[in-house]
Design an enzyme around this catalytic site. Structure first.
Site, PDB file in Angstrom:
ATOM      1  N   HIS A   1      -5.587  -3.503  -2.465  1.00 41.27           N
ATOM      2  CA  HIS A   1      -5.137  -2.533  -3.628  1.00 41.27           C
ATOM      3  C   HIS A   1      -4.953  -3.175  -4.882  1.00 41.27           C
ATOM      4  O   HIS A   1      -4.386  -2.379  -5.857  1.00 41.27           O
ATOM      5  CB  HIS A   1      -3.701  -1.723  -2.894  1.00 41.27           C
ATOM      6  CG  HIS A   1      -3.737  -0.910  -1.991  1.00 41.27           C
ATOM      7  ND1 HIS A   1      -4.522   0.477  -1.928  1.00 41.27           N
ATOM      8  CD2 HIS A   1      -3.852  -1.212  -0.633  1.00 41.27           C
ATOM      9  CE1 HIS A   1      -4.521   0.968  -0.662  1.00 41.27           C
ATOM     10  NE2 HIS A   1      -3.991  -0.082   0.154  1.00 41.27           N
TER      11      HIS A   1
ATOM     12  N   LYS B   1     -12.131   0.611  -1.483  1.00 41.66           N
ATOM     13  CA  LYS B   1     -11.243   1.322  -2.450  1.00 41.66           C
ATOM     14  C   LYS B   1     -11.762   1.443  -3.857  1.00 41.66           C
ATOM     15  O   LYS B   1     -12.466   2.049  -4.096  1.00 41.66           O
ATOM     16  CB  LYS B   1      -9.795   0.420  -2.209  1.00 41.66           C
ATOM     17  CG  LYS B   1      -9.210   0.746  -0.709  1.00 41.66           C
ATOM     18  CD  LYS B   1      -7.902   0.256  -0.581  1.00 41.66           C
ATOM     19  CE  LYS B   1      -7.391   0.510   0.756  1.00 41.66           C
ATOM     20  NZ  LYS B   1      -8.176  -0.122   2.045  1.00 41.66           N
TER      21      LYS B   1
ATOM     22  N   SER C   1       0.809  -1.279  -0.011  1.00 42.60           N
ATOM     23  CA  SER C   1      -0.015   0.109   0.055  1.00 42.60           C
ATOM     24  C   SER C   1       1.150   1.351   0.035  1.00 42.60           C
ATOM     25  O   SER C   1       0.199   2.461  -0.367  1.00 42.60           O
ATOM     26  CB  SER C   1      -0.731   0.007   1.227  1.00 42.60           C
ATOM     27  OG  SER C   1      -0.160  -0.028   2.316  1.00 42.60           O
TER      28      SER C   1
END
Length: 624
Positions: free
Chosen positions: A446, A476, A418
């Site tokens: 991610h 996300k 990340s």
């Protein structure tokens, strides 16, 4: 009493650098609780989470000698300069002539793990190992410990140390300053004046620290002095309460205020703020620009109207609603696994999966740069933890080969890291795990919606098999909130039955579940969003290169672009300059990354225009 007391020593390090150390002399029956307390102390140290904690238990063959604590007085000063002047005055009054030179030698102790043993008159160094110094050990106080052994009591431990040191043959003085960044008090101890606390010898946030033992005696007695300091067990009687200690509540508040002051001094102060309007947001993890997509918000709004603002209970009571089950089935189908389980947050998904899979008697292997939620899950599990070098599969294989005798082995890694944006080599990772019969787990927080031709993550990128445990988030690329675990049906059922963050947590609300489900449908139907994101990343990197901005090797496989700065304050200054230029780019600092590794973290989105990305690259170059 011989053999009824044990000395418990703790030493912790991070990357080979000392982080914390402590010791206690306790009855054998108290050893387990003291070990647990010292482990908590090491794991929660302000200098960072250690990657190695060594705890040694040694049964004492004889009753320790009892010493009377040195008399204590406090010398209040308002600055480090005034504090060191007071040290000089006390030493001169105690009969030491070369105080300026002694102080100059003190700076040399910062690199030592032990103390410098210094001839008080000639200033000759007497310790045999000048890289190590002399370590005073085997000491504790009698009576109440003044709190949990897992909480450092600087004053008590310093009085114990000074009392033992001044009782050693031919030691006539000591100067000491803690290397804890948040503790600015030090002391000078002499046989003439006892223990004198100097309230300020350094500024908050300064990690410097060291000690000097001042020796006055024949050279042929040095070895006996060192033996006493390093091997003779002592218990110190009568350690009085700190003479200037405020009332308990005020003392607790003062300790908190000191920690806060240290954070400010180190450039680590944080605030919760609403993102200013009008800035181009290059810090959000909304990678596919779905958080405000009308189809996503409409699905969330409809679920809120139908099911209410909250779920009202945990999943295993009455909190499960149709949107939860629909999303779990959709996630499993999208990821190509047998089942899925949704958690309230990605943090809880990692902690919940790890703590359900491994416990005491097991071992878990974690990449050195894994996310905090993985680190915390490993700690909470009770399993033995081994940290392997970042993305080094050979180091992982060596660690696994050496780990025999455990019930279960688990290896955990981020898929996309990340803060650096680099990718795990999934095929090699899975090969090593299979070779050593270890469960494999990756965190795709991610990666979902970002990596792979259609955003399905690392398995799609590498055309690879699935790991045993596949974790991801809804917060996300999907623009909602929550986390999930995908895997084989028995794994998911085990989590449903035993994972505490799932069982004992109120279920996430239906609006977040329905919004995430709608976003997942859009991701399936519109793979062009993923392609646009990946094209934006390539364009932005080209613009950075054209502007003369360097990025780490390997950047570009994800939506994360780190701009390394180093100094925490400088990173904050650059972030402020970029905000003034119209761009919201966060400064990432310790403890999110290592000290001295601060950076600007750019998060590219499918929603960014090329003109915005080109202007941002130029602004970053100008903010150097």
């Amino acid at each position: 009493m011989a053999g009824s007391l044990s000395c418990v020593k703790m030493r912790a390090s991070l990357g080979g650098v000392h982080v914390s150390g402590a010791e206690r002399i306790v009855p054998a029956a108290d050893v387990p609780s003291v070990i647990a307390a010292l482990y908590r102390r090491a794991a929660g140290h302000e200098r960072g989470c250690p990657d190695a904690i060594n705890i040694k238990v040694e049964s004492l063959a004889a009753e320790p000698a009892h010493l009377t604590a040195l008399p204590v007085a406090t010398e209040p000063v308002d600055s480090p300069a005034a504090g060191w002047r007071r040290v000089d005055e006390i030493l001169r009054a105690a009969g030491f002539a070369r105080t300026d030179e002694i102080r100059a030698r003190f700076r040399e102790t910062y690199a030592l793990r032990g103390a410098m043993l210094l001839d008080a008159d000639t200033l000759e160094r007497l310790e045999p190992d000048r890289a190590r110094g002399v370590r005073a050990t085997y000491m504790d106080a009698t009576g109440p410990a003044g709190g949990d052994a897992g909480v450092k009591n600087h004053y008590r431990e310093a009085v114990v140390l000074a009392t033992k040191v001044l009782s050693a043959p031919h030691i006539v003085g000591e100067i000491c300053m803690s290397d804890d960044p948040g503790y600015v008090t030090g002391y000078v101890a002499t046989r003439a004046f006892g223990y004198r606390r100097i309230t300020r010898l350094k500024e908050p946030g300064d990690p410097s620290g060291g000690r000097i033992f001042l020796y006055r005696g024949p050279r042929d007695a040095v070895a006996e002095t060192i033996r006493y300091l390093e091997r003779e067990p002592v218990l110190v009687d009568g350690v009085a309460p700190r003479p200037d200690a405020p009332p308990a509540a005020a003392s607790r508040d003062a300790a908190l205020a000191a920690e806060l002051d240290a954070l400010k001094a180190q450039g680590l102060w944080r605030t919760c703020r609403v993102a200013p309007a009008g800035l181009v947001n290059l810090s959000s993890n909304d990678y596919l620009a779905l958080a405000n997509d009308p189809r996503v918000t409409a699905a969330a709004a409809e679920a809120a109207r139908r099911y209410g603002a909250g779920s009202g209970a945990s999943r295993l009571v009455t909190g499960t609603q149709r949107p939860h089950l629909a999303l779990e089935a959709h996630l499993a189908a999208f990821k190509g696994t047998e089942a899925a389980l949704v958690y309230s947050t990605g943090y809880m998904a990692n902690v919940g999966a790890i703590t359900a899979l491994v416990r005491r008697g097991d071992i878990v292997f974690s990449d050195a740069l894994n996310h905090a939620s993985i680190i915390d899950g490993c700690r909470m599990s009770g399993a033995t933890v081994r940290v392997y070098r970042h993305l080094d599969m050979d180091d992982l294989a060596r660690a696994l080969a050496q780990a025999g005798g455990y019930r279960r082995r688990l290896v955990v890694s981020d898929a996309v890291f990340s803060m650096d944006g680099d990718l795990l080599d999934l095929p090699r990772f899975l090969d090593v795990c299979r070779r050593y019969d270890a469960f494999s787990m990756i965190d795709e927080a991610h990666a979902l919606g970002v990596v792979g031709r259609t955003g399905r993550g690392l398995c799609e990128t590498f055309a690879s098999a699935h790991p045993d445990v596949l974790m991801g988030t809804l917060s996300k690329a999907l623009g909602a909130q929550g986390g999930y675990i995908c895997g084989r049906a028995p794994l998911v059922e085990l989590l449903r039955q035993t994972s505490r963050p799932f069982i004992f947590n109120t279920a996430p609300n239906a609006a977040a579940m329905a919004g995430a489900d709608a976003a997942l449908t859009i991701l399936e139907q519109e793979p062009a969003r993923v392609a646009r994101l990946q094209e934006n990343v390539r364009f932005f990197l080209a613009e950075l290169a054209r502007a003369g901005v360097d990025v780490p090797a390997g950047t570009g496989g994800s939506a994360i672009v780190p701009i390394l700065v180093g100094d925490e304050r400088q990173a904050l200054a650059r972030a402020d300059a970029l905000a003034a230029a119209g761009f919201l780019i966060s400064a990432i600092r310790y403890p999110t990354v290592a000290r001295g590794a601060a950076r600007l973290r750019v998060a590219v989105s499918a929603g960014h225009g090329r003109d915005e990305l080109a202007a941002a690259a130029l602004a970053i170059a100008r903010a150097k």
